[in-house]
Design a protein around this motif. Structure first.
Motif, PDB file in Angstrom:
ATOM      1  N   PRO A   6      -1.490 -31.915 -31.956  1.00  0.00           N
ATOM      2  CA  PRO A   6      -1.474 -30.545 -32.460  1.00  0.00           C
ATOM      3  C   PRO A   6      -2.719 -29.769 -32.032  1.00  0.00           C
ATOM      4  N   VAL A   7      -3.794 -30.464 -31.696  1.00  0.00           N
ATOM      5  CA  VAL A   7      -5.030 -29.821 -31.258  1.00  0.00           C
ATOM      6  C   VAL A   7      -5.052 -29.823 -29.734  1.00  0.00           C
ATOM      7  N   ARG A   8      -5.469 -28.700 -29.131  1.00  0.00           N
ATOM      8  CA  ARG A   8      -5.479 -28.586 -27.682  1.00  0.00           C
ATOM      9  C   ARG A   8      -6.344 -29.674 -27.059  1.00  0.00           C
ATOM     10  N   THR A   9      -5.772 -30.397 -26.114  1.00  0.00           N
ATOM     11  CA  THR A   9      -6.494 -31.452 -25.424  1.00  0.00           C
ATOM     12  C   THR A   9      -7.528 -30.839 -24.487  1.00  0.00           C
ATOM     13  N   THR A  10      -8.715 -31.427 -24.457  1.00  0.00           N
ATOM     14  CA  THR A  10      -9.784 -30.923 -23.606  1.00  0.00           C
ATOM     15  C   THR A  10     -10.073 -31.914 -22.487  1.00  0.00           C
ATOM     16  N   VAL A  11     -10.894 -31.470 -21.538  1.00  0.00           N
ATOM     17  CA  VAL A  11     -11.288 -32.330 -20.435  1.00  0.00           C
ATOM     18  C   VAL A  11     -12.081 -33.531 -20.934  1.00  0.00           C
ATOM     19  N   HIS A  12     -12.768 -33.355 -22.055  1.00  0.00           N
ATOM     20  CA  HIS A  12     -13.525 -34.481 -22.642  1.00  0.00           C
ATOM     21  C   HIS A  12     -12.570 -35.567 -23.134  1.00  0.00           C
ATOM     22  N   ASP A  13     -11.436 -35.143 -23.706  1.00  0.00           N
ATOM     23  CA  ASP A  13     -10.440 -36.123 -24.168  1.00  0.00           C
ATOM     24  C   ASP A  13      -9.894 -36.934 -22.989  1.00  0.00           C
ATOM     25  N   SER A  23     -17.306 -34.850 -15.187  1.00  0.00           N
ATOM     26  CA  SER A  23     -17.390 -34.363 -13.806  1.00  0.00           C
ATOM     27  C   SER A  23     -16.393 -35.087 -12.903  1.00  0.00           C
ATOM     28  N   THR A  24     -16.172 -36.378 -13.180  1.00  0.00           N
ATOM     29  CA  THR A  24     -15.191 -37.125 -12.386  1.00  0.00           C
ATOM     30  C   THR A  24     -13.782 -36.593 -12.640  1.00  0.00           C
ATOM     31  N   VAL A  25     -13.478 -36.282 -13.900  1.00  0.00           N
ATOM     32  CA  VAL A  25     -12.180 -35.685 -14.225  1.00  0.00           C
ATOM     33  C   VAL A  25     -11.997 -34.373 -13.476  1.00  0.00           C
ATOM     34  N   ALA A  28     -11.309 -35.031  -9.850  1.00  0.00           N
ATOM     35  CA  ALA A  28      -9.981 -35.621  -9.655  1.00  0.00           C
ATOM     36  C   ALA A  28      -8.870 -34.573  -9.779  1.00  0.00           C
ATOM     37  N   LEU A  29      -9.040 -33.638 -10.709  1.00  0.00           N
ATOM     38  CA  LEU A  29      -7.992 -32.641 -10.956  1.00  0.00           C
ATOM     39  C   LEU A  29      -8.034 -31.472  -9.986  1.00  0.00           C
ATOM     40  N   THR A  30      -9.153 -31.296  -9.273  1.00  0.00           N
ATOM     41  CA  THR A  30      -9.285 -30.153  -8.357  1.00  0.00           C
ATOM     42  C   THR A  30      -9.316 -30.577  -6.900  1.00  0.00           C
ATOM     43  N   GLY A  31      -8.938 -31.841  -6.617  1.00  0.00           N
ATOM     44  CA  GLY A  31      -8.885 -32.287  -5.231  1.00  0.00           C
ATOM     45  C   GLY A  31     -10.233 -32.675  -4.667  1.00  0.00           C
ATOM     46  N   GLY A  32     -11.213 -32.932  -5.537  1.00  0.00           N
ATOM     47  CA  GLY A  32     -12.541 -33.303  -5.077  1.00  0.00           C
ATOM     48  C   GLY A  32     -12.614 -34.748  -4.617  1.00  0.00           C
ATOM     49  N   SER A  33     -13.824 -35.192  -4.341  1.00  0.00           N
ATOM     50  CA  SER A  33     -14.039 -36.517  -3.768  1.00  0.00           C
ATOM     51  C   SER A  33     -14.087 -37.587  -4.861  1.00  0.00           C
ATOM     52  N   VAL A  34     -12.982 -38.308  -5.030  1.00  0.00           N
ATOM     53  CA  VAL A  34     -12.915 -39.488  -5.893  1.00  0.00           C
ATOM     54  C   VAL A  34     -12.009 -40.486  -5.213  1.00  0.00           C
ATOM     55  N   SER A  35     -12.096 -41.739  -5.636  1.00  0.00           N
ATOM     56  CA  SER A  35     -11.243 -42.762  -5.035  1.00  0.00           C
ATOM     57  C   SER A  35      -9.796 -42.560  -5.479  1.00  0.00           C
ATOM     58  N   PRO A  36      -8.845 -43.002  -4.671  1.00  0.00           N
ATOM     59  CA  PRO A  36      -7.426 -42.880  -5.067  1.00  0.00           C
ATOM     60  C   PRO A  36      -7.126 -43.538  -6.405  1.00  0.00           C
ATOM     61  N   ALA A  37      -7.757 -44.672  -6.667  1.00  0.00           N
ATOM     62  CA  ALA A  37      -7.501 -45.373  -7.927  1.00  0.00           C
ATOM     63  C   ALA A  37      -8.005 -44.559  -9.114  1.00  0.00           C
ATOM     64  N   THR A  38      -9.201 -43.966  -8.960  1.00  0.00           N
ATOM     65  CA  THR A  38      -9.758 -43.157 -10.039  1.00  0.00           C
ATOM     66  C   THR A  38      -8.909 -41.918 -10.271  1.00  0.00           C
ATOM     67  N   ARG A  39      -8.472 -41.283  -9.166  1.00  0.00           N
ATOM     68  CA  ARG A  39      -7.627 -40.098  -9.310  1.00  0.00           C
ATOM     69  C   ARG A  39      -6.336 -40.441 -10.055  1.00  0.00           C
ATOM     70  N   ALA A  40      -5.743 -41.594  -9.717  1.00  0.00           N
ATOM     71  CA  ALA A  40      -4.508 -42.006 -10.377  1.00  0.00           C
ATOM     72  C   ALA A  40      -4.731 -42.237 -11.867  1.00  0.00           C
ATOM     73  N   THR A  41      -5.861 -42.849 -12.206  1.00  0.00           N
ATOM     74  CA  THR A  41      -6.179 -43.113 -13.614  1.00  0.00           C
ATOM     75  C   THR A  41      -6.344 -41.814 -14.383  1.00  0.00           C
ATOM     76  N   VAL A  42      -7.067 -40.864 -13.789  1.00  0.00           N
ATOM     77  CA  VAL A  42      -7.307 -39.583 -14.448  1.00  0.00           C
ATOM     78  C   VAL A  42      -5.998 -38.809 -14.606  1.00  0.00           C
ATOM     79  N   MET A  43      -5.182 -38.791 -13.553  1.00  0.00           N
ATOM     80  CA  MET A  43      -3.919 -38.057 -13.621  1.00  0.00           C
ATOM     81  C   MET A  43      -2.995 -38.655 -14.670  1.00  0.00           C
TER      82      MET A  43
END
Length: 361
Positions: A6-13, A23-25, A28-43
Motif C-alpha cells: 500500500p506504500v509506494r515502493t522506493t529505490v531504497h526498498d 547507486s547500483t540499482v 541497473a535500471l538506467t542502462g548503466g555499467s553493472v554486471s548482467p547478473a546484478t542487473r537481473a537481480t535488481v530487475m
C-alpha cells in the motif's frame, strides 16, 4: 508473484531486496555499467516489489529526461504513422517518452522543431527530413540525432534499401512485357525520391550496356536463337505531391504519355492514380499497371489491391530509437562502424492485382 504494498515502493526498498546499493540499482535500471547478473537481480526485485522509477527523479540522477523527440513531415500519411507506432512500442518497453511534431512538409518548421526538441529532450528522431544535408549538418547534433529514412554522411541513420526495391519494381514490370514505364517522382526535397531517380538512371545505363550496337549482335542473329528483347524506356514525371491528390493530378499526364505501367513515389500517390484511371474508364491492369511504394495498410484495400514495394516501417522506427538509446542513454555498446551508424533494412516487392501483362500493341 508481485508483492502488494500500500506504500509506494522506493529505490531504497529495491536496493534492500536485491542486496545492493542504491547507486547500483540506479545504474541497473538506467542502462548503466553493472554486471548482467546484478542487473537481473535488481530487475527481479523491482518487478517483485512493483517498483516504477520516477522519471523526474531519475533525470536528476542521470542528467537525462527520459524523453525523446520525433519529427515527421506528415502524420496523415500512414507511412509515417507506422514508423511512429514502431517507435512508440519500443519507447513503452524501455519506459521513455516520445514527443511527436508534424512539420507539414515545411523545411523551416522542420529545422525549428529540431532546435526546440534538441534543447528539451535527450535526443531526436528525424523522419524523412526535407532539409538539405548542409542544413541538417548545421542544425542537428550528430551525437543525439538519428535520421529515419534518410542518410547524411557522418550522422546516425536507419533507412530502407531503396535501390533494391526500385529495381525489383522495374524488373517486375519489365517481366510483364512493359517497355514504357512512367515514374512519378516525389517532392524535390525528398531524399527517397532522389535515390529512386538515381537508381532508375543506373538502370538505364545497365540496359544500354546490355544492348548490342544497333540493337543486334555483330553476326546479325540473336544469341541462343532467341528474338531480340526490346529495351525499356522510363518516363519521368514530377515532382508530384506525396498525397492521394497528387496522384489524381498526375493521372492525366500519365494517360497522355505512351506509358503502359507506372511506378509511383508512394502508395498514396499510386492510389490517387488508380482513382483517376477509374474515373477515366481505364482498366487496371489490363490497360495500365500501377506499382506503389511503402506497402501501407491501405494498399491491400485499394481497388484493385496495389502491387507495392514493402518497407519495414515499424521495424525501422524501433531500430531508430534503439540506436539513439545506445548513443545517448548508455544502453549497450554505441554504434561505431559505418555499418552500425548507417543501418539499411531490406525491402521486398508485394505483388497484387494492380500489375499485369502489358497490353498487346
Amino acid at each position: 508473484m508481485r508483492e502488494t504494498n500500500p506504500v509506494r515502493t522506493t529505490v531504497h526498498d529495491v536496493a534492500d531486496a536485491a542486496g545492493v546499493s542504491v547507486s547500483t540499482v540506479s545504474r541497473a535500471l538506467t542502462g548503466g555499467s553493472v554486471s548482467p547478473a546484478t542487473r537481473a537481480t535488481v530487475m527481479a526485485a523491482a518487478e517483485r516489489l512493483g517498483y516504477r522509477p520516477n522519471r523526474t527523479a531519475r533525470g536528476l540522477i542521470t542528467g537525462r529526461t527520459g524523453n525523446y523527440g520525433l519529427i515527421v513531415p506528415d502524420l496523415q500519411n500512414p507511412f509515417f504513422a507506422d514508423i511512429a507506432k514502431g517507435i512508440s512500442a519500443r519507447a513503452r518497453a524501455v519506459d521513455c517518452g516520445v514527443f511527436i511534431t508534424d512539420t507539414d512538409e515545411d523545411v523551416s518548421a522542420e529545422l525549428e522543431a529540431l532546435a526546440t526538441l534538441g534543447r528539451n529532450t535527450d535526443g531526436v528522431l528525424l523522419c524523412s527530413p526535407r532539409a538539405t544535408d548542409a542544413e541538417l549538418a548545421e542544425a542537428a547534433d550528430p551525437d543525439s540525432t538519428v535520421l529515419v529514412h534518410r542518410q547524411v554522411p557522418g550522422m546516425l541513420s536507419i533507412s530502407a534499401d531503396i535501390a533494391a526495391g526500385t529495381r525489383q519494381a522495374i524488373d517486375h514490370l519489365r517481366a510483364l512485357g512493359h517497355r514504357r514505364i512512367a515514374f512519378l517522382a516525389g517532392p524535390d526535397e525528398s531524399w527517397a525520391s532522389a535515390q529512386r531517380l538515381t537508381t532508375l538512371a543506373e538502370y538505364d545505363k545497365t540496359l544500354a550496356n546490355e544492348e548490342p550496337e544497333n540493337g543486334k549482335p555483330e553476326n546479325g542473329k540473336p544469341e541462343n536463337g532467341k528474338p531480340d528483347e526490346p529495351g525499356v524506356e522510363i518516363l519521368r514525371f514530377g515532382s508530384v505531391a506525396p498525397t492521394f491528390e497528387g496522384g489524381v493530378l498526375a493521372g492525366d499526364l500519365v494517360l497522355a504519355s505512351p506509358a503502359t505501367a507506372v511506378l509511383a513515389y508512394n502508395d498514396l500517390v499510386a492510389m490517387g492514380l488508380l482513382h483517376r484511371l477509374a474515373a477515366r474508364g481505364v482498366p487496371v491492369p489490363e490497360r495500365m499497371s500501377v506499382v506503389g511504394y511503402d506497402d501501407i495498410s491501405l494498399a491491400a484495400m485499394s481497388h484493385p489491391p496495389l502491387t507495392t514495394v514493402a518497407v519495414p516501417k515499424g521495424r525501422a522506427g524501433a531500430a531508430a530509437l534503439e540506436l539513439l538509446l545506445r548513443r545517448v542513454g548508455g544502453a549497450g555498446k554505441p554504434a561505431t562502424t559505418v555499418r552500425e551508424r548507417e543501418v539499411t533494412l531490406p525491402t521486398g516487392l508485394v505483388v497484387r492485382a494492380s500489375s499485369g501483362l502489358a497490353p498487346a500493341v
